[in-house]
Design an enzyme around this catalytic site. Structure first.
Site, PDB file in Angstrom:
ATOM      1  N   GLU A   1      -2.445   9.479   7.856  1.00  0.00           N
ATOM      2  CA  GLU A   1      -0.979   9.367   7.821  1.00  0.00           C
ATOM      3  C   GLU A   1      -0.291  10.495   8.600  1.00  0.00           C
ATOM      4  O   GLU A   1       0.930  10.581   8.622  1.00  0.00           O
ATOM      5  CB  GLU A   1      -0.471   9.366   6.372  1.00  0.00           C
TER       6      GLU A   1
ATOM      7  N   CYS B   1     -10.962   2.895  -0.052  1.00  0.00           N
ATOM      8  CA  CYS B   1      -9.540   3.194   0.186  1.00  0.00           C
ATOM      9  C   CYS B   1      -9.220   2.514   1.508  1.00  0.00           C
ATOM     10  O   CYS B   1      -9.973   2.653   2.486  1.00  0.00           O
ATOM     11  CB  CYS B   1      -9.310   4.702   0.290  1.00  0.00           C
ATOM     12  N   THR B   2      -8.115   1.795   1.543  1.00  0.00           N
ATOM     13  CA  THR B   2      -7.823   0.987   2.737  1.00  0.00           C
ATOM     14  C   THR B   2      -7.427   1.839   3.947  1.00  0.00           C
ATOM     15  O   THR B   2      -7.336   1.331   5.056  1.00  0.00           O
ATOM     16  CB  THR B   2      -6.727  -0.048   2.428  1.00  0.00           C
ATOM     17  N   HIS B   3      -7.210   3.132   3.730  1.00  0.00           N
ATOM     18  CA  HIS B   3      -6.966   4.019   4.874  1.00  0.00           C
ATOM     19  C   HIS B   3      -8.275   4.378   5.596  1.00  0.00           C
ATOM     20  O   HIS B   3      -8.246   4.765   6.757  1.00  0.00           O
ATOM     21  CB  HIS B   3      -6.321   5.344   4.417  1.00  0.00           C
TER      22      HIS B   3
ATOM     23  N   CYS C   1      -4.381  -1.895  -1.669  1.00  0.00           N
ATOM     24  CA  CYS C   1      -4.486  -0.484  -2.028  1.00  0.00           C
ATOM     25  C   CYS C   1      -5.447  -0.383  -3.212  1.00  0.00           C
ATOM     26  O   CYS C   1      -5.200  -0.973  -4.270  1.00  0.00           O
ATOM     27  CB  CYS C   1      -3.102   0.031  -2.412  1.00  0.00           C
ATOM     28  N   ASN C   2      -6.524   0.356  -3.023  1.00  0.00           N
ATOM     29  CA  ASN C   2      -7.517   0.515  -4.094  1.00  0.00           C
ATOM     30  C   ASN C   2      -6.946   1.305  -5.267  1.00  0.00           C
ATOM     31  O   ASN C   2      -7.212   1.010  -6.424  1.00  0.00           O
ATOM     32  CB  ASN C   2      -8.749   1.247  -3.565  1.00  0.00           C
TER      33      ASN C   2
ATOM     34  N   TYR D   1      -0.914   8.167  -2.770  1.00  0.00           N
ATOM     35  CA  TYR D   1      -1.048   7.652  -4.137  1.00  0.00           C
ATOM     36  C   TYR D   1      -2.195   8.347  -4.880  1.00  0.00           C
ATOM     37  O   TYR D   1      -2.205   8.397  -6.107  1.00  0.00           O
ATOM     38  CB  TYR D   1      -1.337   6.147  -4.100  1.00  0.00           C
ATOM     39  N   GLY D   2      -3.172   8.820  -4.113  1.00  0.00           N
ATOM     40  CA  GLY D   2      -4.406   9.323  -4.717  1.00  0.00           C
ATOM     41  C   GLY D   2      -4.251  10.480  -5.686  1.00  0.00           C
ATOM     42  O   GLY D   2      -5.113  10.705  -6.536  1.00  0.00           O
TER      43      GLY D   2
ATOM     44  N   ASP E   1       0.881  -1.172   0.000  1.00  0.00           N
ATOM     45  CA  ASP E   1       0.000   0.000   0.000  1.00  0.00           C
ATOM     46  C   ASP E   1       0.919   1.224   0.000  1.00  0.00           C
ATOM     47  O   ASP E   1       2.135   1.096   0.150  1.00  0.00           O
ATOM     48  CB  ASP E   1      -0.871  -0.008   1.274  1.00  0.00           C
ATOM     49  N   SER E   2       0.331   2.405  -0.133  1.00  0.00           N
ATOM     50  CA  SER E   2       1.144   3.620  -0.061  1.00  0.00           C
ATOM     51  C   SER E   2       1.667   3.854   1.364  1.00  0.00           C
ATOM     52  O   SER E   2       2.623   4.588   1.548  1.00  0.00           O
ATOM     53  CB  SER E   2       0.303   4.825  -0.483  1.00  0.00           C
TER      54      SER E   2
HETATM   55  N1  DGL Z   1      -4.743   3.159   0.771  1.00  0.00           N
HETATM   56  C1  DGL Z   1      -4.748   3.443  -0.603  1.00  0.00           C
HETATM   57  C2  DGL Z   1      -6.025   3.083  -1.286  1.00  0.00           C
HETATM   58  O1  DGL Z   1      -6.636   2.112  -0.888  1.00  0.00           O
HETATM   59  C3  DGL Z   1      -3.977   4.634  -1.104  1.00  0.00           C
HETATM   60  C4  DGL Z   1      -4.298   5.958  -0.500  1.00  0.00           C
HETATM   61  C5  DGL Z   1      -3.358   7.070  -0.949  1.00  0.00           C
HETATM   62  O2  DGL Z   1      -2.150   6.941  -0.728  1.00  0.00           O
HETATM   63  O3  DGL Z   1      -3.846   8.052  -1.525  1.00  0.00           O
HETATM   64  O4  DGL Z   1      -6.450   3.695  -2.228  1.00  0.00           O
END
Ligand code: DGL
Length: 265
Positions: free
Chosen positions: A156, A188-190, A78-79, A47-48, A15-16
């Site tokens: 984060e 999003c996994t966050h 990570c989505n 990552y978004g 993931d990021s």
């Molecule tokens: N946790 C990630 C996801 O599921 C990435 C979030 C990010 O870094 O923007 O999309």
């Protein structure tokens, strides 16, 4: 070259940042014996807001690293990477790769829901992957996707206006509720880290964290491929990040206790 039939090899997660730990936590509930290698690409976070080309490049680097670690499978926890990079990398490696959106969304779509809401990153929403995959399960389903720009930064600890951004969560939830969704996917996994905020404005039952469906699918598939590690009594865990190992451990601990400081690679 990795020995893909060796069921004692580790499973890679990436993931990021700490988002993938929300998937790993679920994974551990049903697969406590597996050895794992986790990579948090914290130097490129979030990552978004990255381009497709950038996200494909990061995914290739991480999968090459996982390949060197001789993994038997990789979980894209990570989505954003699943949405933007998976199609470009899926044929390049000799181990199974599990992308969260493509693994879960179709199954959610078949559940007779009329309207599904999705909160996700800008890059995930831009890809249209959730709508595409949900419609494979039910072509009549209506999908509303909202890009929540500030949420990953809150989790984060890199949000400039943290208190204001937390307060503003209510407006995104309000906008989504106007659509009257049967369910809202945390795309999003966050985002499961923010559940305590979400439930101030909407009932908990409305939210789907796809991680649960995801890890069940992975278990079944590894079992079919005879790759489950059922007899291991002390699972090994290796954590790597591309920067800020202390922050990774601190921010992630709400869902997963990382016992040793991750190695920076
Ligand atoms: N946790 C990630 C996801 O599921 C990435 C979030 C990010 O870094 O923007 O999309």
């Amino acid at each position: 070259m990795a020995n893909i039939k060796d069921n004692t090899s580790s499973i890679g997660f990436f993931d990021s940042g700490v988002g993938g730990l929300s998937v790993l936590a679920r994974f551990r509930e049903i697969l406590p014996n597996e050895n794992i290698v986790y990579f948090g690409d914290t130097v490129h976070l979030p990552y978004g807001n990255k381009t497709k080309e950038e996200l494909i490049g990061y995914a290739k680097d991480i999968l090459n690293f996982m390949s060197e670690k001789n993994v038997k499978a990789v979980v894209i926890a990570c989505n954003t990477s699943s949405a933007q990079a998976y199609d470009a990398i899926k044929e390049l490696y000799n181990f199974p790769i599990y992308p969260i959106i493509q693994t879960c969304a179709k199954g959610i779509g078949v559940n007779n829901y009329k309207k599904i809401g999705v909160f996700a990153t800008e890059a995930t929403v831009k890809s249209g992957k959730y709508s595409e995959e949900l419609k494979k399960g039910n072509s009549n389903i209506q999908v509303k996707e909202i890009a929540s720009k500030n949420w990953v930064g809150i989790v984060e600890g890199v949000s400039e206006n943290r208190e204001k951004n937390i307060k503003n969560i209510q407006y995104e939830i309000k906008e989504m509720l106007e659509f009257k969704p049967d369910k809202i996917i945390l795309g999003c996994t966050h985002y499961p880290y923010l559940m305590n905020e979400f439930v101030k404005y909407a009932p908990r039952e409305l939210f789907i964290d796809p991680a649960e469906i995801f890890v069940k699918y992975i278990k079944d598939d590894l079992s079919k491929k005879q790759l489950l590690n059922e007899k291991n009594s002390s699972a090994k865990e290796e954590f790597y990040v591309s920067s800020n190992p202390q922050e990774f451990v601190r921010n992630g601990r709400i869902f997963y206790i990382v016992k040793e400081l991750p190695t920076v690679v």
